[in-house]
Design a protein around this motif. Structure first.
Motif, mmCIF file in Angstrom:
data_model
loop_
_atom_site.group_PDB
_atom_site.id
_atom_site.type_symbol
_atom_site.label_atom_id
_atom_site.label_comp_id
_atom_site.label_asym_id
_atom_site.label_seq_id
_atom_site.Cartn_x
_atom_site.Cartn_y
_atom_site.Cartn_z
ATOM 1 N N GLU A 119 0.758 -1.104 -0.040
ATOM 2 C CA GLU A 119 -0.097 0.307 -0.068
ATOM 3 C C GLU A 119 0.813 1.473 -0.243
ATOM 4 O OE1 GLU A 119 0.805 -1.035 4.087
ATOM 5 O OE2 GLU A 119 0.364 -1.805 2.493
ATOM 6 N N LEU A 120 1.912 0.641 0.460
ATOM 7 C CA LEU A 120 2.701 2.176 0.553
ATOM 8 C C LEU A 120 3.678 2.336 -1.134
ATOM 9 C CD1 LEU A 120 4.823 2.323 4.010
ATOM 10 C CD2 LEU A 120 2.558 3.465 2.982
ATOM 11 N N ASP A 121 3.911 1.669 -2.143
ATOM 12 C CA ASP A 121 4.533 1.919 -3.044
ATOM 13 C C ASP A 121 4.857 2.806 -3.824
ATOM 14 O OD1 ASP A 121 5.245 -1.181 -2.682
ATOM 15 O OD2 ASP A 121 3.827 -1.444 -4.740
ATOM 16 N N GLY A 122 5.617 3.404 -3.948
ATOM 17 C CA GLY A 122 5.971 4.625 -4.846
ATOM 18 C C GLY A 122 5.604 6.130 -3.991
ATOM 19 N N THR A 123 5.680 5.898 -2.928
ATOM 20 C CA THR A 123 5.446 6.968 -1.504
ATOM 21 C C THR A 123 6.712 6.964 -0.171
ATOM 22 O OG1 THR A 123 4.077 5.567 -0.194
ATOM 23 C CG2 THR A 123 2.792 6.694 -2.121
ATOM 24 N N VAL A 124 7.246 6.077 -0.382
ATOM 25 C CA VAL A 124 8.532 6.502 0.879
ATOM 26 C C VAL A 124 9.690 7.296 0.397
ATOM 27 C CG1 VAL A 124 9.466 5.048 2.484
ATOM 28 C CG2 VAL A 124 7.702 3.872 1.366
ATOM 29 N N ASP A 125 9.993 7.701 1.493
ATOM 30 C CA ASP A 125 10.516 8.669 1.482
ATOM 31 C C ASP A 125 12.451 8.452 1.411
ATOM 32 O OD1 ASP A 125 9.200 11.807 0.676
ATOM 33 O OD2 ASP A 125 8.223 10.583 2.614
ATOM 34 N N VAL A 126 12.138 7.770 2.800
ATOM 35 C CA VAL A 126 13.491 6.743 3.161
ATOM 36 C C VAL A 126 13.244 5.756 3.637
ATOM 37 C CG1 VAL A 126 15.306 7.159 5.197
ATOM 38 C CG2 VAL A 126 14.034 9.479 4.114
ATOM 39 N N LEU A 127 13.640 4.478 3.077
ATOM 40 C CA LEU A 127 14.177 3.794 3.746
ATOM 41 C C LEU A 127 15.442 2.469 4.541
ATOM 42 C CD1 LEU A 127 12.783 0.428 1.036
ATOM 43 C CD2 LEU A 127 14.370 0.343 2.890
ATOM 44 N N VAL A 128 15.299 2.544 5.426
ATOM 45 C CA VAL A 128 16.029 2.140 6.420
ATOM 46 C C VAL A 128 16.226 0.603 7.178
ATOM 47 C CG1 VAL A 128 15.896 2.662 8.724
ATOM 48 C CG2 VAL A 128 17.917 2.253 8.060
#
Length: 291
Positions: free
Chosen positions: A188-197
Motif C-alpha cells: 500500500e506504500l509503493d511509490g510513496t516512501v521518502d526514506v527506507l532503512v
C-alpha cells in the motif's frame, strides 16, 4: 568456591566482578562489572562509581544477585540479556533471547536515515524500516523525527514481540509495526516512501562470528545472509525500488568488507548515487543510494 566474607561493599564487589570477567576474557570487564552492579542495585553507572569511592555497603540479597549476574556474564551471556535492556541513541530498548541486540555502530546508520528524513520537504515524510528486530532503527526515526510516519516490518515472531514491547514502552504514536516478510511488505506504500532503512542479516553463511555473545545468543536469521551475505540485500533492493518515490533515499547497514560489492549490486539494479560511509571507527558501515 567464592569466599563471600570480604565482599561487603560496592568497591569490593566491583573489584571481584572485574577480576572474574577479565579471567573470562570479556572485552570490557570494568564497564560490564559496573553496569551489572548498577542493574542489581537499581542505580546508574555513575552512582555505582560514587558508592565505590565512599565505601557504601550492600545487603546479602544484592550480593548474591550480583555474583549470579557476574557468573552469567563470565559464561559470555550478553550483558543486555542479563540486564534486559540495550541503550540505543536516546532510547532504552527491551531485549532478550530471540532478538538481535542493537549495536552502537548501528546508531551511525540511524543518523544517516534521520538526516535524510529531516531533509524531506514534505510536512509528513514517510520512512520504512525493513527487518526491524527490536525496533531500534524505526523507533529512533519515529522519536527523533516526530512529524514523520514510520512503518517497521519484521517476520520473526519472537523479534516482533520485542518490537511491540518497545513500541509500547516508548509510546511512539507515529510508528506502525507490521508482521510481514520484507520482500513483500507494505504494498500500500509503493511509490510513496521518502526514506527506507535496514540492518539486514549480512554475514556470509560460513563466516561464523568469533564473539560467543553473537555466535551463541543472537538469532541466526538476524545474522546470516547466504553464501556471500547479500541474499537478503538483493531482496531488499528490489522491494525498496518499489516502495521509494523517485528521489527517495535508501540506507543499508553492512559488513566492513562489503561496500564495493553492495554498491555494484545497487547500481546494477538501477539505483543512483550509491555511496559507502565509514563509522566512527573508520570502518565501512553503511551504503546509501537514491531511487
Amino acid at each position: 568456591m567464592t569466599d563471600l566474607a570480604p565482599l561487603r561493599s560496592v568497591s569490593e564487589l566491583r573489584a571481584h566482578g572485574v577480576r572474574v570477567l577479565e579471567l573470562a576474557h570479556v572485552p570490557t570487564p570494568e564497564a560490564d562489572a559496573e553496569l551489572l552492579l548498577a542493574h542489581v542495585l537499581g542505580l546508574s553507572r555513575g552512582q555505582v562509581q560514587a558508592k565505590a569511592v565512599t565505601g557504601s555497603g550492600v545487603d546479602p540479597d544484592e550480593l548474591l544477585a550480583y555474583l549470579e549476574a557476574v557468573e552469567r556474564r563470565a559464561a559470555r551471556e550478553p550483558l543486555q540479556h542479563i540486564t534486559g535492556v540495550a541503550p540505543f541513541r536516546s532510547l532504552e530498548l527491551a531485549v532478550g533471547p530471540g532478538v538481535f541486540v542493537p549495536r552502537p555502530e548501528t546508531e551511525f546508520v540511524a543518523q544517516l536515515a534521520i538526516d535524510a528524513l529531516q531533509a524531506v520537504a514534505s510536512p509528513v515524510p514517510v520512512a520504512v524500516d525493513l527487518g526491524t528486530g527490536s525496533g531500534a532503527l524505526a523507533l529512533a526515526l519515529a522519536t527523533e523525527v516526530p512529524h514523520a510516519r514510520v512503518a517497521a516490518v519484521e517476520n520473526s515472531p519472537r523479534a516482533f514481540i520485542w518490537a511491540k514491547e518497545n513500541a509500547r514502552r516508548i509510546g511512539a504514536d507515529n510508528l506502525r509495526l507490521v508482521f510481514a516478510d520484507l520482500a513483500e511488505a507494505l504494498p500500500e506504500l509503493d511509490g510513496t516512501v521518502d526514506v527506507l532503512v535496514s540492518n539486514p542479516p549480512y554475514i556470509p553463511d560460513d563466516a561464523i562470528p568469533r564473539d560467543p555473545e553473537v555466535r551463541l545468543h543472537d538469532p541466526a536469521v538476524a545474522l546470516y545472509g547466504g553464501p556471500d551475505g547479500l541474499d537478503v540485500v538483493r531482496a531488499l533492493s528490489r522491494r525498496a525500488l518499489a516502495l521509494l518515490r523517485p528521489g527517495g533515499a535508501l540506507v543499508i547497514e553492512h559488513g566492513e568488507l562489503q561496500g564495493a560489492e553492495l554498491r555494484a549490486l545497487l547500481e546494477a539494479d538501477g539505483w543512483r548515487a550509491a555511496a559507502t560511509h565509514r563509522d566512527l571507527l573508520g570502518r565501512d558501515r553503511a551504503t546509501t543510494a537514491l531511487r
